[in-house]
Design an enzyme around this catalytic site. Structure first.
Site, PDB file in Angstrom:
ATOM      1  N   CYS A  25       0.868  -1.185   0.000  1.00 51.96           N
ATOM      2  CA  CYS A  25       0.000   0.000   0.000  1.00 51.96           C
ATOM      3  C   CYS A  25       0.905   1.235   0.000  1.00 51.96           C
ATOM      4  O   CYS A  25       2.109   1.121  -0.215  1.00 51.96           O
ATOM      5  CB  CYS A  25      -1.000  -0.012   1.152  1.00 51.96           C
ATOM      6  SG  CYS A  25      -0.306   0.206   2.784  1.00 51.96           S
ATOM      7  N   CYS A  62      -4.255  -0.749  -1.848  1.00 53.30           N
ATOM      8  CA  CYS A  62      -4.527   0.686  -1.877  1.00 53.30           C
ATOM      9  C   CYS A  62      -5.483   0.986  -3.036  1.00 53.30           C
ATOM     10  O   CYS A  62      -6.022   0.080  -3.645  1.00 53.30           O
ATOM     11  CB  CYS A  62      -3.225   1.461  -2.027  1.00 53.30           C
ATOM     12  SG  CYS A  62      -2.145   0.830  -3.337  1.00 53.30           S
ATOM     13  N   CYS A  82       3.115   0.434  -8.248  1.00 53.82           N
ATOM     14  CA  CYS A  82       3.840  -0.698  -7.675  1.00 53.82           C
ATOM     15  C   CYS A  82       4.809  -1.257  -8.721  1.00 53.82           C
ATOM     16  O   CYS A  82       4.419  -1.525  -9.858  1.00 53.82           O
ATOM     17  CB  CYS A  82       2.855  -1.780  -7.246  1.00 53.82           C
ATOM     18  SG  CYS A  82       3.643  -3.135  -6.366  1.00 53.82           S
TER      19      CYS A  82
END
Length: 145
Positions: A10, A84, A92
């Site tokens: 996250c 998230c 990411c």
């Protein structure tokens, strides 16, 4: 049997990914090696620490980790699960090797307003949503005990 490696990601590694890591470890730590990290690591959310204590999980003093550090270490995972919002999840990084990426969006506890009691009530809701997602996922991928 070799444990499947899971990374929860996250933004700050202060709430959602920490809860997911610890809840998966508690429910299926015999089948999964689990970590969590953040895109911009912060510090643990004390309300999340309190909510996890209700599950018998103590993360007091645990530090947050940076996703970039795990990439630099060339860590490999079977699953990378972002917890998230969608836009943040796209930030990411890609990890080496075969890896299944999943996205489970949960409300960010750092955005909760109100008293600590009101925030804790909201964190409990997110914790239960994460717990449910983990149980459904474990059932779906059917890794024997």
């Amino acid at each position: 049997m070799e444990k499947k490696k899971v990374l929860f990601v996250c933004i700050h590694n202060s709430a959602r990914s920490q809860m997911a890591e610890e809840l998966l470890r508690k429910s299926a730590g015999d089948r999964f090696e689990v970590e969590s990290a953040g895109l911009e690591p912060g510090k643990l959310n004390p309300i999340v620490v309190e909510a996890l204590k209700e599950e018998g999980i103590d993360i007091v003093g645990k530090s947050t980790k940076a996703v970039s550090d795990l990439v630099k270490q060339a860590k490999k995972y079977d699953y990378v699960i972002t917890v998230c919002d969608e836009a943040s999840a796209e930030r990411c990084p890609v990890f080496p090797g075969p890896c299944q990426r999943l996205h489970w969006s949960f409300t960010d506890p750092s955005k909760f307003q109100g008293t600590d009691t009101e925030k804790l009530a909201k964190v409990r809701v997110v914790k239960e949503e994460i717990k449910k997602a983990i149980q459904e996922w474990i059932t779906k991928i059917v890794i024997p005990k």
